[in-house]
Write a protein that holds these residues in place. Structure first.
Motif, mmCIF file in Angstrom:
data_model
loop_
_atom_site.group_PDB
_atom_site.id
_atom_site.type_symbol
_atom_site.label_atom_id
_atom_site.label_comp_id
_atom_site.label_asym_id
_atom_site.label_seq_id
_atom_site.Cartn_x
_atom_site.Cartn_y
_atom_site.Cartn_z
ATOM 1 N N HIS A 29 41.891 36.489 33.811
ATOM 2 C CA HIS A 29 41.648 35.127 33.342
ATOM 3 C C HIS A 29 42.538 34.878 32.135
ATOM 4 O O HIS A 29 42.645 35.736 31.243
ATOM 5 N N ASP A 31 38.857 22.148 36.954
ATOM 6 C CA ASP A 31 38.146 23.071 37.837
ATOM 7 C C ASP A 31 37.139 22.266 38.646
ATOM 8 O O ASP A 31 36.189 21.708 38.090
ATOM 9 N N ASP A 85 34.244 22.257 41.039
ATOM 10 C CA ASP A 85 33.207 23.212 41.421
ATOM 11 C C ASP A 85 32.133 22.492 42.239
ATOM 12 O O ASP A 85 31.306 21.774 41.670
ATOM 13 N N THR A 132 43.262 27.365 45.243
ATOM 14 C CA THR A 132 41.846 27.680 45.403
ATOM 15 C C THR A 132 41.388 28.444 44.172
ATOM 16 O O THR A 132 42.179 29.146 43.523
ATOM 17 N N SER A 133 40.112 28.317 43.858
ATOM 18 C CA SER A 133 39.585 29.137 42.760
ATOM 19 C C SER A 133 39.418 30.585 43.206
ATOM 20 O O SER A 133 39.305 31.488 42.379
ATOM 21 N N SER A 162 36.826 31.300 44.693
ATOM 22 C CA SER A 162 35.376 31.308 44.783
ATOM 23 C C SER A 162 34.951 30.143 45.672
ATOM 24 O O SER A 162 35.195 30.163 46.871
ATOM 25 N N HIS A 186 41.295 24.414 41.809
ATOM 26 C CA HIS A 186 41.838 24.137 40.485
ATOM 27 C C HIS A 186 43.046 23.222 40.652
ATOM 28 O O HIS A 186 43.982 23.561 41.381
ATOM 29 N N THR A 210 40.833 30.441 32.491
ATOM 30 C CA THR A 210 40.679 30.111 33.909
ATOM 31 C C THR A 210 41.221 31.270 34.735
ATOM 32 O O THR A 210 42.160 31.953 34.308
ATOM 33 N N ARG A 227 39.108 37.983 43.271
ATOM 34 C CA ARG A 227 37.840 37.540 42.712
ATOM 35 C C ARG A 227 36.724 38.501 43.121
ATOM 36 O O ARG A 227 36.799 39.169 44.167
ATOM 37 N N SER A 260 42.573 33.793 44.346
ATOM 38 C CA SER A 260 42.842 32.443 43.844
ATOM 39 C C SER A 260 44.263 32.083 44.259
ATOM 40 O O SER A 260 45.232 32.533 43.658
#
Length: 299
Positions: A113, A131, A133, A165-166, A168, A172, A230, A237, A245
């Motif tokens: 991060h 972000d 979410d 993609t995050s 997760s 982003h 971030t 992840r 990500s």
């Protein structure tokens, strides 16, 4: 016996290579290290000169997780660090400047991060991040709809917008900037989040309040604050599967929204090599200072 390997002239002890970290797929620590070595050409430029925070999960995503900013005990003397001033004092954090440091850090089993600023210009953001979410039952399909609206707004304000993609649940959206005080970037990003909620009231929420988020996409603007970080592009992840990500094209985002298929934007570690061969680094423009935009003048 712990294997010793040499990376760029540095001797590294790589431990427990056969240990399964992602039980659902049998993905081992050795495969984690192989992934980071494979992705290093794209990942390292996004890590370089940014103080790293680690989310460590040494026993896999189902085990203990802990977030670490300070230099870990036992860090080799050749690993570069940076002094970082925070509200609670001054600390030192790792700088991942080369492949040897990346592989040493990956051996700790970690997500990477990073802040939106570089170590030689603390608090001056060279990128903006939003972000997105989604709160269940919403998923990344809803985040795609929000991302596409935000892209149009950012283009209207004179920016280039990129997306990943995050790794997760969400996405982003990123924008390259000329170095700008983090507080100003945060204020502008909050304005975008509020505008998105006003334009898409059934889809977007800009406040973190949990009771407001089910079925909507929380546009988190707060990660632009100087103290926030971030998930770095290309980091693994700590999820059930070894998701990454992953930078994506806007065409892929549009296809996910149109088809309503969240699986179109899930990428695992073993898929990244082929994507990098096909696309290169889709976030490469974030690394080019000449692409940096300027925040619009208030009013």
């Amino acid at each position: 016996m712990t294997p010793i390997t040499e990376v760029e002239g540095r001797r590294l002890a790589l431990s427990n290579l056969d240990k399964v970290l992602y039980a659902a797929s049998g993905f081992t620590k050795g495969e984690v290290l192989h992934y980071y070595a494979t992705a290093a050409g794209a990942l390292l430029p996004h890590l370089r000169n940014r103080p790293v925070s680690f989310l460590r999960f040494p026993d896999g995503p189902d085990g203990q997780r802990f977030f670490a900013k300070n230099v870990p005990p036992g860090t080799p003397t050749w690993v570069r660090t940076a002094e970082v001033r925070r509200s609670d004092g001054v600390s030192r954090q790792i700088l991942v400047q080369d492949l040897a440091t990346l592989m040493w850090a990956a051996n700790l089993v970690t997500e990477f991060h990073t802040p939106q600023w570089q170590a030689d210009a603390p608090g001056l953001a060279d990128r903006l991040v939003l972000d997105l979410d989604p709160g269940p039952p919403a998923n990344v399909v809803a985040a795609c709809a929000a991302a596409l609206w935000l892209r149009e707004r950012l283009v209207d304000d004179g920016f280039e917008a990129y997306v990943k993609t995050s790794g997760s649940k969400g996405l982003h959206v990123l924008v390259p900037l000329r170095p700008t005080p983090s507080k100003d970037v945060t204020a502008y990003a909050k304005g975008l989040a509020v505008a998105a909620e006003q334009a898409l009231p059934g889809l977007v929420v800009h406040r973190m309040t949990r009771s407001l988020r089910p079925g909507k996409v929380f546009v988190d603007f707060s990660q632009n604050a100087a103290a926030k970080t971030t998930a770095t592009p290309y980091t693994l992840r700590a999820r059930a599967e070894p998701t990454v990500s992953t930078p994506v094209t806007w065409a892929e985002v549009a296809a996910c929204r149109e088809r309503g298929d969240a699986g179109l934007l899930v990428f695992l570690a073993d898929e990244l090599g082929a994507r990098l061969e096909r696309y290169g680094d889709l976030l490469g423009p974030l690394l080019d200072p000449s692409r940096g935009g300027v925040l619009p003048t208030p009013g």
